[in-house]
Design a protein around this motif. Structure first.
Motif, PDB file in Angstrom:
ATOM      1  N   SER A   1      -1.326   5.162   3.857  1.00 41.75           N
ATOM      2  CA  SER A   1      -1.941   4.556   5.037  1.00 41.75           C
ATOM      3  C   SER A   1      -3.456   4.725   4.987  1.00 41.75           C
ATOM      4  N   GLY A   2      -4.174   3.820   5.648  1.00 34.80           N
ATOM      5  CA  GLY A   2      -5.631   3.923   5.674  1.00 34.80           C
ATOM      6  C   GLY A   2      -6.274   2.599   6.045  1.00 34.80           C
ATOM      7  N   ARG A   3      -7.577   2.516   5.798  1.00 40.09           N
ATOM      8  CA  ARG A   3      -8.355   1.311   6.121  1.00 40.09           C
ATOM      9  C   ARG A   3      -8.803   0.637   4.826  1.00 40.09           C
TER      10      ARG A   3
ATOM     11  N   SER B   1       0.863  -1.192   0.000  1.00 38.09           N
ATOM     12  CA  SER B   1       0.000   0.000   0.000  1.00 38.09           C
ATOM     13  C   SER B   1       0.892   1.231   0.000  1.00 38.09           C
TER      14      SER B   1
ATOM     15  N   TYR C   1      -6.417  -1.946   9.089  1.00 34.90           N
ATOM     16  CA  TYR C   1      -5.726  -0.665   8.912  1.00 34.90           C
ATOM     17  C   TYR C   1      -4.293  -0.962   8.471  1.00 34.90           C
ATOM     18  N   VAL C   2      -3.835  -0.249   7.472  1.00 33.32           N
ATOM     19  CA  VAL C   2      -2.491  -0.475   6.949  1.00 33.32           C
ATOM     20  C   VAL C   2      -1.709   0.832   6.962  1.00 33.32           C
ATOM     21  N   LYS C   3      -0.394   0.659   7.003  1.00 33.76           N
ATOM     22  CA  LYS C   3       0.489   1.816   6.969  1.00 33.76           C
ATOM     23  C   LYS C   3       1.083   1.955   5.581  1.00 33.76           C
ATOM     24  N   GLN C   4       1.628   3.141   5.316  1.00 36.07           N
ATOM     25  CA  GLN C   4       2.270   3.366   4.033  1.00 36.07           C
ATOM     26  C   GLN C   4       3.452   2.393   3.876  1.00 36.07           C
TER      27      GLN C   4
ATOM     28  N   GLN D   1       3.176  -0.866   3.737  1.00 32.35           N
ATOM     29  CA  GLN D   1       2.886  -2.181   4.333  1.00 32.35           C
ATOM     30  C   GLN D   1       2.503  -3.188   3.252  1.00 32.35           C
TER      31      GLN D   1
ATOM     32  N   GLU E   1      -5.189  10.801   5.044  1.00 26.30           N
ATOM     33  CA  GLU E   1      -4.086  11.610   4.508  1.00 26.30           C
ATOM     34  C   GLU E   1      -4.332  11.959   3.044  1.00 26.30           C
TER      35      GLU E   1
ATOM     36  N   SER F   1      -8.218   6.616   2.955  1.00 29.80           N
ATOM     37  CA  SER F   1      -7.047   7.206   3.585  1.00 29.80           C
ATOM     38  C   SER F   1      -7.309   8.657   3.970  1.00 29.80           C
TER      39      SER F   1
ATOM     40  N   TRP G   1       2.265   8.987  -4.004  1.00 31.86           N
ATOM     41  CA  TRP G   1       1.315   7.980  -3.512  1.00 31.86           C
ATOM     42  C   TRP G   1       0.768   7.126  -4.661  1.00 31.86           C
TER      43      TRP G   1
END
Length: 575
Positions: A132-134, A129, A232-235, A237, A160, A158, A192
Motif C-alpha cells: 500500500s502507498g501513494r 501493487s 493512494y493504493v492498497k496492497q 490493488q 509500511e 509506502s 512485498w
C-alpha cells in the motif's frame, strides 16, 4: 265427334301450361334473383376502415379499435384476407421473378458467421501493487502503450515498506544473536516482491529507500489504466490491465439450429472489412456449452495468430466454414435471395395462383445455409412457388395493402418513412448501450458514402454503396441487433431494396427511409465518432420534405443531385 274432344283436351292443356307460366314463371326468376342476392350477401366480407387486415364474414365491431365494420370492397377476385395482387405492369417494372421450391441432394455447404475480435483472456494479466502507498510517478501515459517484462511502470511511496526497511537494518545488527528475527524480517520484504538484490542493498548501505519501483511482470499492451499519478493504493490493488495481443479470439454467434454443424478443431477462414482481399486461417477452439436464451445462439471461439498485429479487439470479422450435411440426404432448399429476415423471423412471399400475380407472406423456419441456398425446416413445401427477385418490392406492396409483411406480422398499415414521423421521434428517448453505438459507427460511415453517391446521381455507385451499407449492418453482432429493436431490420431491408430497382428516383425514396430511421437512432446515441449535421430539404418527397445526415455543414442535397444541389438547411447538430 271423338276427334273434336281430343282437340278440345289438347287446347285446354296448352292453355293451362301457358297460364301457369304467366302466373309462376316470373316469380321463379324473381326467386332465382333473390337467391343469388342472398348468396352474394352470404359471401360478403366485412372489414375495418382503420385496420384493413380485419376480415369477418358478418357485420360487427372491429376487435382492435371497436369501430363499426364496413362491407369489404367488391372485386377482390376472391382473394383471402392475407393475399394481395400486383398489376402486370408492376411485376414487369420491379422485375419480380419466382421459382418452384424443390428438394435436392446436397454434398457440402459453406456457412458464414458474423463475429468480433476480442482479447485472448488466457494471455491477459493484471498488474497489481504488492504494498500500500501513494503513486509518486506513473510511467504509463496512455492506453494502448506497449510494455515489456521488467519495465519500470511506477514508483510508490509506502509508509509500511519504509518501516519494514528500518526493521531490517535493526535486525541485521542482531542477526548473530537473533537469527530467527532477522530471517523473518527478510521474508516479510520478499512477500512485498522485493528481490534479494534489493534487500541486500538496503542491508549493506544501511539506508532506507523512500520510493520503491513497480516492474512489469509480463509483456503486452496496456488495455486499461486503473489508477492515476498521486492516487493512494492498497496492497493487491490493480494498477493496469495488460493484454498480450500476439494471439486474439474471434467470437462468433451460432444459431441453435446450426450447432450440430460445428466441432472443436474445425478449420475456419477469417475475413475482415479492414483487409477484404485477405483470408486468415484459424481453428475452432471452443464452443460455449450454454445457450443464450435471448438470442438463441451460442458463442463459437476461434484463436487467431496476431503476431503481425492485423486484428484489433473490437474489429468485425466474418468466418467461412466448410461443412457437409449429415447424411447427404435430400433436403428442401430455397434461394437466399427469397428470404427476408427481421432478426427474429424469416419470411418469404408465396405466389398462391399460378396464373395470376397473387401473393401471400409466409413465415419460414430455416436450417443451415448451403452455399446460396437455405435449408427449409418448416413454412413452405415442395412445389410451392416463391418470389426470388424483387422480394422487397412485393413486401412493400403488402405493407401498402395492409397485409401481413416482414415488419408487420399481423397486417395493417405501417409507417413507411414518408408520414412525417421523424420529428415525432425527437421526443421518443431510447437508451442504447455503448457497445451498440460503437457497432453502428461503421454503418454511419458507409451511409455517408451512399449519400455522396446519390448527390452525384450515380446509380451504379449508389447500388454498390448500399451493398456495402448492408454488409456493415450484417457485421453487427446479434446481441447488438436485438438491442437496436426494429431499426436494424428496417435499415437492412431498405438497403436491399435499393439494389432491386434501376431507377435513381427509387433509390432516393429508399434512402429517405434509411435516413429517417438512422437519424432517429443517432439522436439517441450518447456519443458519435464525428460531428453529424441533420439536414433538411423542404422540396424533396413531392414538397413534403426529407432529412439526411452529413459530416459537413455545407448542404449538398442527395435527393436532387445537380438539379438543386444546395437546396436545404441544417436542422440539428449531433456531437
Amino acid at each position: 265427334m271423338k276427334n273434336n274432344k281430343i282437340v278440345i283436351y289438347i287446347g285446354l292443356l296448352v292453355s293451362g301450361l301457358l297460364l301457369g307460366w304467366l302466373l309462376f314463371g316470373g316469380s321463379s326468376k324473381k326467386e332465382t334473383s333473390q337467391n343469388q342476392g342472398v348468396e352474394a350477401e352470404t359471401n360478403q366480407m366485412w372489414t375495418c376502415s382503420m385496420h384493413p387486415q380485419i376480415m369477418q364474414p358478418e357485420a360487427g365491431d372491429c376487435p382492435i379499435c371497436g369501430m363499426d365494420l364496413i362491407p369489404a370492397e367488391s372485386g377482390s377476385d376472391g382473394l383471402m384476407a392475407d393475399q394481395f395482387k400486383l398489376t402486370e405492369n408492376a411485376m414487369a417494372l420491379a422485375n419480380i421473378q419466382t421459382t418452384i421450391v424443390g428438394k435436392g441432394n446436397v454434398d457440402g455447404n459453406t456457412i458464414k458467421l458474423s463475429g468480433k475480435i476480442a482479447e485472448n483472456e488466457e494471455a491477459n494479466a493484471v498488474q497489481v501493487s504488492y504494498f500500500s502507498g501513494r503513486i509518486e510517478r506513473l510511467n504509463v501515459s496512455f492506453t494502448g502503450e506497449e510494455v515489456r517484462k521488467g519495465q519500470l511502470l511506477a514508483t510508490i511511496y509506502s509508509p509500511e515498506l519504509y518501516a519494514a526497511q528500518q526493521e531490517l537494518i535493526t535486525a541485521a545488527s542482531l542477526k548473530e544473536s537473533q537469527p530467527a528475527l532477522y530471517k523473518a524480517v527478510r521474508n516479510k520484504l520478499k512477500l512485498w516482491k522485493l528481490s534479494e538484490n534489493q534487500i541486500n542493498q538496503i542491508e549493506e548501505t544501511g539506508k532506507v529507500k523512500e520510493n520503491f519501483p513497480v516492474y512489469a511482470t509480463v509483456s503486452g499492451t496496456v488495455t486499461e489504466k486503473l489508477v492515476e499519478q498521486g492516487d493512494y493504493v492498497k496492497q493487491g490493488q490493480p494498477l493496469l490491465k495488460i493484454a498480450n495481443l500476439n494471439t486474439v479470439w474471434g467470437n462468433f454467434d451460432v444459431y441453435e439450429h446450426q450447432i450440430d454443424r460445428f466441432k472443436k478443431g474445425q478449420e475456419v477462414m477469417i475475413t475482415s472489412n479492414a483487409y477484404p482481399n485477405k483470408e486468415y486461417k484459424g481453428k475452432v477452439d471452443f464452443i460455449d456449452p450454454v445457450l443464450n436464451t435471448k438470442t438463441r445462439t451460442v458463442t463459437l471461439r476461434v484463436v487467431l495468430n496476431n503476431k503481425d498485429d492485423v486484428f484489433k479487439p473490437g474489429m468485425f470479422v466474418t468466418a467461412t466454414i466448410e461443412g457437409s450435411t449429415t447424411n447427404n440426404m435430400e433436403v428442401l432448399t430455397i434461394p437466399a435471395s427469397a428470404v427476408l429476415w427481421t432478426g427474429e423471423r424469416s419470411v418469404v412471399y408465396l405466389k398462391t395462383n399460378a396464373d395470376q400475380p397473387v401473393f401471400e407472406m409466409r413465415e419460414v423456419k430455416l436450417g443451415n445455409q448451403i452455399g446460396n441456398q437455405y435449408e427449409v425446416l418448416d413454412g413452405v413445401f415442395n412445389g410451392n412457388e416463391i418470389v426470388t427477385n424483387g422480394t422487397f418490392t412485393v413486401d412493400a406492396a403488402a405493407q401498402l395493402n395492409g397485409k401481413k409483411s416482414m415488419m408487420n406480422k399481423d397486417g395493417g398499415k405501417v409507417m413507411t418513412g414518408h408520414e412525417g414521423h421523424t420529428m415525432e421521434m425527437e421526443t421518443m428517448k431510447i437508451d442504447f448501450n455503448s457497445t451498440l453505438e460503437k457497432s453502428f459507427q461503421p454503418v454511419i460511415d458507409v451511409y455517408i458514402e451512399l449519400k455522396d453517391a446519390l448527390t452525384q446521381s450515380n446509380l451504379v455507385l449508389a447500388s454498390n454503396k448500399s451493398e456495402a451499407f448492408r454488409e456493415a449492418l450484417e457485421a453487427i453482432p446479434t446481441t447488438d441487433r436485438e438491442e437496436a429493436n426494429n431499426y436494424w431490420s428496417i435499415l437492412h431491408k431498405t438497403s436491399k431494396g435499393i439494389n432491386e430497382n434501376v431507377s435513381i428516383e427509387h433509390q432516393r425514396e429508399q434512402f429517405q427511409i434509411i435516413s429517417d430511421n438512422l437519424i432517429a437512432m443517432v439522436k439517441n446515441f450518447d456519443k458519435v465518432d464525428d460531428k453529424l449535421f441533420v439536414q433538411f430539404c423542404p422540396m424533396a418527397d413531392n414538397n413534403n420534405g426529407a432529412y439526411w445526415l452529413s459530416k459537413e455543414e455545407k448542404v449538398i442535397n442527395p435527393y436532387f443531385g445537380d438539379a438543386m444541389l444546395t437546396c436545404g438547411e441544417v436542422k440539428q447538430v449531433i456531437e
